[in-house]
Design an enzyme around this catalytic site. Structure first.
Site, PDB file in Angstrom:
ATOM      1  CB  CYS A  52      -0.905  -0.015   1.227  1.00  0.00           C
ATOM      2  SG  CYS A  52      -1.711   1.567   1.525  1.00  0.00           S
ATOM      3  CB  CYS A  55       0.947   1.235   4.753  1.00  0.00           C
ATOM      4  SG  CYS A  55      -0.609   0.339   4.978  1.00  0.00           S
ATOM      5  CG  HIS A 116      -4.179  -1.223   4.516  1.00  0.00           C
ATOM      6  ND1 HIS A 116      -3.807  -0.351   3.516  1.00  0.00           N
ATOM      7  CD2 HIS A 116      -4.810  -2.263   3.895  1.00  0.00           C
ATOM      8  CE1 HIS A 116      -4.185  -0.846   2.333  1.00  0.00           C
ATOM      9  NE2 HIS A 116      -4.803  -2.002   2.539  1.00  0.00           N
ATOM     10  CG  ASN A 156     -13.510  10.288  -4.228  1.00  0.00           C
ATOM     11  OD1 ASN A 156     -14.613  10.813  -4.203  1.00  0.00           O
ATOM     12  ND2 ASN A 156     -12.543  10.687  -5.042  1.00  0.00           N
ATOM     13  CB  SER A 164      -7.309   3.700  -6.767  1.00  0.00           C
ATOM     14  OG  SER A 164      -6.538   4.778  -6.300  1.00  0.00           O
ATOM     15  CG  HIS A 167      -4.137   3.392   4.193  1.00  0.00           C
ATOM     16  ND1 HIS A 167      -3.166   2.589   4.732  1.00  0.00           N
ATOM     17  CD2 HIS A 167      -4.253   4.446   5.030  1.00  0.00           C
ATOM     18  CE1 HIS A 167      -2.703   3.140   5.843  1.00  0.00           C
ATOM     19  NE2 HIS A 167      -3.353   4.287   6.036  1.00  0.00           N
ATOM     20  CG  HIS A 169      -6.807   8.111   0.982  1.00  0.00           C
ATOM     21  ND1 HIS A 169      -7.319   6.858   0.704  1.00  0.00           N
ATOM     22  CD2 HIS A 169      -6.793   8.766  -0.212  1.00  0.00           C
ATOM     23  CE1 HIS A 169      -7.583   6.756  -0.585  1.00  0.00           C
ATOM     24  NE2 HIS A 169      -7.283   7.912  -1.183  1.00  0.00           N
ATOM     25  CD  GLN A 171      -7.758  12.762  -3.875  1.00  0.00           C
ATOM     26  OE1 GLN A 171      -7.086  13.509  -4.578  1.00  0.00           O
ATOM     27  NE2 GLN A 171      -8.476  11.774  -4.368  1.00  0.00           N
ATOM     28  CG  HIS A 325     -22.975  18.568   0.250  1.00  0.00           C
ATOM     29  ND1 HIS A 325     -24.308  18.878   0.369  1.00  0.00           N
ATOM     30  CD2 HIS A 325     -22.356  19.733  -0.031  1.00  0.00           C
ATOM     31  CE1 HIS A 325     -24.489  20.175   0.158  1.00  0.00           C
ATOM     32  NE2 HIS A 325     -23.317  20.723  -0.085  1.00  0.00           N
ATOM     33  CE  LYS A 338     -31.430   6.912  -9.442  1.00  0.00           C
ATOM     34  NZ  LYS A 338     -32.625   6.459 -10.194  1.00  0.00           N
ATOM     35  CG  PHE A 339     -26.386   2.732 -12.310  1.00  0.00           C
ATOM     36  CD1 PHE A 339     -25.054   2.705 -12.699  1.00  0.00           C
ATOM     37  CD2 PHE A 339     -26.927   1.592 -11.730  1.00  0.00           C
ATOM     38  CE1 PHE A 339     -24.282   1.572 -12.517  1.00  0.00           C
ATOM     39  CE2 PHE A 339     -26.156   0.449 -11.547  1.00  0.00           C
ATOM     40  CZ  PHE A 339     -24.839   0.435 -11.941  1.00  0.00           C
TER      41      PHE A 339
HETATM   42  O1  LIG Z   1      -7.294  11.056  -7.117  1.00  0.00           O
HETATM   43  P1  LIG Z   1      -7.794   9.646  -7.179  1.00  0.00           P
HETATM   44  O2  LIG Z   1      -8.315   9.156  -5.859  1.00  0.00           O
HETATM   45  O3  LIG Z   1      -6.809   8.704  -7.779  1.00  0.00           O
HETATM   46  O4  LIG Z   1      -9.024   9.684  -8.208  1.00  0.00           O
HETATM   47  C1  LIG Z   1     -10.374   9.717  -7.828  1.00  0.00           C
HETATM   48  O5  LIG Z   1     -10.756  10.986  -7.310  1.00  0.00           O
HETATM   49  C2  LIG Z   1     -10.644  12.088  -8.222  1.00  0.00           C
HETATM   50  C3  LIG Z   1     -11.166  13.324  -7.520  1.00  0.00           C
HETATM   51  O6  LIG Z   1     -12.477  13.153  -7.062  1.00  0.00           O
HETATM   52  C4  LIG Z   1     -11.415  11.816  -9.516  1.00  0.00           C
HETATM   53  O7  LIG Z   1     -11.142  12.848 -10.428  1.00  0.00           O
HETATM   54  C5  LIG Z   1     -11.001  10.475 -10.115  1.00  0.00           C
HETATM   55  O8  LIG Z   1     -11.787  10.189 -11.246  1.00  0.00           O
HETATM   56  C6  LIG Z   1     -11.184   9.386  -9.067  1.00  0.00           C
HETATM   57  O9  LIG Z   1     -10.804   8.128  -9.575  1.00  0.00           O
HETATM   58  O1  LIG Z   2     -35.268   2.676 -16.210  1.00  0.00           O
HETATM   59  P1  LIG Z   2     -34.096   1.753 -16.056  1.00  0.00           P
HETATM   60  O2  LIG Z   2     -33.355   1.484 -17.338  1.00  0.00           O
HETATM   61  O3  LIG Z   2     -34.443   0.491 -15.328  1.00  0.00           O
HETATM   62  O4  LIG Z   2     -33.081   2.531 -15.082  1.00  0.00           O
HETATM   63  C1  LIG Z   2     -31.956   3.224 -15.498  1.00  0.00           C
HETATM   64  O5  LIG Z   2     -32.277   4.446 -16.137  1.00  0.00           O
HETATM   65  C2  LIG Z   2     -32.967   5.415 -15.348  1.00  0.00           C
HETATM   66  C3  LIG Z   2     -33.152   6.667 -16.169  1.00  0.00           C
HETATM   67  O6  LIG Z   2     -31.940   7.170 -16.626  1.00  0.00           O
HETATM   68  C4  LIG Z   2     -32.207   5.709 -14.039  1.00  0.00           C
HETATM   69  O7  LIG Z   2     -32.994   6.519 -13.200  1.00  0.00           O
HETATM   70  C5  LIG Z   2     -31.864   4.422 -13.303  1.00  0.00           C
HETATM   71  O8  LIG Z   2     -31.074   4.703 -12.158  1.00  0.00           O
HETATM   72  C6  LIG Z   2     -31.120   3.490 -14.247  1.00  0.00           C
HETATM   73  O9  LIG Z   2     -30.785   2.277 -13.608  1.00  0.00           O
END
Ligand SMILES: O=P(O)(O)O[C@H]1O[C@H](CO)[C@@H](O)[C@H](O)[C@H]1O
Ligand SMILES: O=P(O)(O)O[C@H]1O[C@H](CO)[C@@H](O)[C@H](O)[C@H]1O
Lengths: 375, 375
Positions: A52, A55, A116, A156, A164, A167, A169, A171, A325, A338-339
């Site tokens: 890591c 670490c 870690h 994150n 990634s 551990h 952390h 930023q 937030h 949720k996507f």
């Molecule tokens: O800097 P990291 O942890 O490698 O990267 C992560 O955080 C960043 C800041 O939110 C993002 O831009 C990257 O896409 C994400 O993978």
């Molecule tokens: O309606 P679906 O394909 O099941 O769902 C997908 O598309 C929706 C609309 O973009 C999103 O709100 C959902 O989170 C996603 O999983």
């Protein structure tokens, strides 16, 4: 006439900090999920991982060796998104719609703890207090540097949030410009303070009203029964905001007085901050019995006041009210998230359960971490 | 003085459609990636899957049976995010910051083709023309319904974009309100048209300038050498916009004349639209030799004109200029995506290669699908 019921009728709510809407569609969680599931997280992480790069004592990608730190440690990101000044000046725009603004600054990584295998949810409160001290000192240091206009502290957590390394952390990205979202929030706080007559809630500089003080005063007093409040202590409240986008989104903020930034916190307020951070992250882990993924960010005064500024109450920069937030993606279980895609990217965010339903779920969870619970 | 170089110096660009910035950090792709990788996609899908709820003749979750369709088919989403009118009226707000706006409407699913195993990238152009016809007819039908103020056509493709079924399909959500993002875009188009003196580019209604016509005219004429244009045909251009957020984001739009919506397209423009859709999705698949995931959305006039409106050129709603956004997450390979998390969620979007670098990569790809390429 049909009676409106928030748990039945699709509706929109406005986020007054951003001016954006969220579409609340409370029945969508009933649909079957055949889509992507998240891989189970690696269980039983070692306390120390020789591979890591965070670490204590280990060597990083850039060749530098980490301190043998005992609490927290801070270093510059080996792959920083912004570089230190001096930078070039802006090139001429080839067309008025194609302007370029060079940005300078610095990116810091802060390791929360030498272990870690621990996260905020499993750290003792005094260790979280040390992280808060470290945030304050980076905010002071970076925010005091020439040309820095904004300091963004964030974490994150979890592979599904692009992290990634497990551990613990966070930023800190410090920039020569105020980024879009905090700039919008600050503009809306400013607008509100100038246009809204002061209420009985705590007030911002110049005795003007504060959007977040007004909002949180309503939530902890009048509306507590309606149930968006998840946790509350002497100084802080954690709630699922009226306008939450992420399923179990939380906003954490002080509610007893107007506080522009972490450097304005009293020692008691800092301890209460550490306590509630511990309690939020424990509940998050308990929700689906997993190490809960999220992005967390601190919004506050863009940079701390310098010692020679006018009195706090005269300083318009203090229109900011400190708040955090938490944006966690999980929706149904440790593996179903949720996507925010399609409609959300092209039109506006949509959520599948009401903020009140989410708050109730979080409120009803035990406050002892599931891994530490007695059998 | 240091000379500005976009491939070396971090900088910000503004999206004039939204007013938001993107932070361009061109060196970040050099960092090693130890984080989450996407699972390989299911290869060798069957042409027909008896368990797929979108295949012809199969039964859906709600119990209805799909038509034995031969080209496209449309049905209402069994788990719609909005419900048809009549709906309740708005409840009283418990506090001025906590308002509720009930929303009605409908959610349609459109199957692009009976074959379970094909995508836009692998469909013949005439089949894509049929999809465009279906989009036009849903837009007309839904957009003409009482109380509908906005119709959003979109496609989520790939498991990593929250799509739960590989059968080629898109969605159309029609609402009694204009969602946040298109509302902002329309406001900015309107503002630009009123404040910018007309150039030599095509113009919007009332002879006023159009932001997108001006932008795209610059890109296809003056700036083509700078290289954000990926593909171009007689009527349409696909480019990585100056302000792109996603690594290989594309904006697709007509550039020869101001076109408010898909119902304004001539037959030739529709054919050219189908051709370029095919070419974009082929290149996307060829980029990492995989079925490339993305969210795609059509932005245009909120609803189509009714027959009894004033002449096209007098209709202020025609300030919209038809365009499509493609938001694809992959960054480095078929399994390594960009995560828009942490800083992106809390501050502003950040990208790891310049839009010009992305466009060059896409432009240089073969225009024959890798699965159809001769050995
Ligand atoms: O800097 P990291 O942890 O490698 O990267 C992560 O955080 C960043 C800041 O939110 C993002 O831009 C990257 O896409 C994400 O993978
Ligand atoms: O309606 P679906 O394909 O099941 O769902 C997908 O598309 C929706 C609309 O973009 C999103 O709100 C959902 O989170 C996603 O999983």
């Amino acid at each position: 006439e049909i009676q409106f019921d928030p748990t039945t009728h699709p509706h929109r709510r406005v986020n007054p900090l951003t001016g954006e809407h969220v579409l609340v569609s409370p029945h969508r969680t009933k649909r079957p999920w055949l889509g992507q599931t998240e891989p189970p997280q690696q269980a039983n992480l070692p306390e120390y991982d020789p591979k890591c790069y965070l670490c204590p004592g280990n060597t990083r990608a850039g060749g530098q060796q980490n301190e043998k730190y005992e609490h927290t440690t801070v270093f510059e990101n080996d792959y920083a998104a912004v570089l230190p000044p001096p930078g070039p000046s802006a090139p001429p725009a080839p067309h008025p719609l194609l302007t370029t603004e060079p940005v300078q600054g610095g990116c810091d990584v802060i390791c929360f703890h030498p272990r870690h295998d621990l996260t905020l949810a499993r750290l003792p409160v005094p260790d979280i207090e040390r992280i808060i001290e470290e945030w304050s000192s980076i905010y002071r240091k970076r925010g005091g540097q020439d040309g820095i206009k904004y300091v963004q502290i964030f974490e994150n957590k979890g592979a599904m949030m692009g992290c990634s390394n497990p551990h613990p952390h966070g930023q800190v990205w410090s920039l020569s410009a105020v980024p879009s979202l905090p700039a919008t929030e600050l503009a809306n706080l400013q607008k509100y303070s100038l246009s809204t007559p002061p209420s009985a809630a705590p007030r911002g500089p110049l005795g003007r009203s504060c959007l977040l003080c007004d909002y949180v005063t309503f939530e902890v007093s009048v509306a507590q029964a309606e149930g968006r409040v998840v946790l509350k202590n002497e100084h802080w409240v954690a709630l699922v905001p009226w306008w939450a986008v992420w399923p179990f989104e939380i906003m954490l903020l002080p509610y007893k007085r107007h506080i522009p930034s972490i450097v304005h916190l009293t020692p008691e307020e800092k301890t209460a901050f550490a306590q509630i951070l511990s309690q939020i992250t424990i509940r998050y882990d308990n929700l689906f019995s997993c190490s809960f993924a999220y992005s967390m960010g601190i919004h506050q005064r863009p940079v701390p006041p310098t010692t020679d500024v006018v009195a706090d109450d005269q300083d318009e920069e203090n229109v900011a009210h400190l708040h955090l937030h938490f944006a966690p993606p999980l929706l149904r279980s440790a593996s179903v998230r949720k996507f925010l895609v399609g409609f959300e990217l092209m039109a506006e965010p949509q959520r599948d359960l009401t903020p009140e339903q989410a708050a109730t779920r979080l409120r009803d969870l035990p406050d002892v971490h599931y891994l530490n619970a007695p059998e």
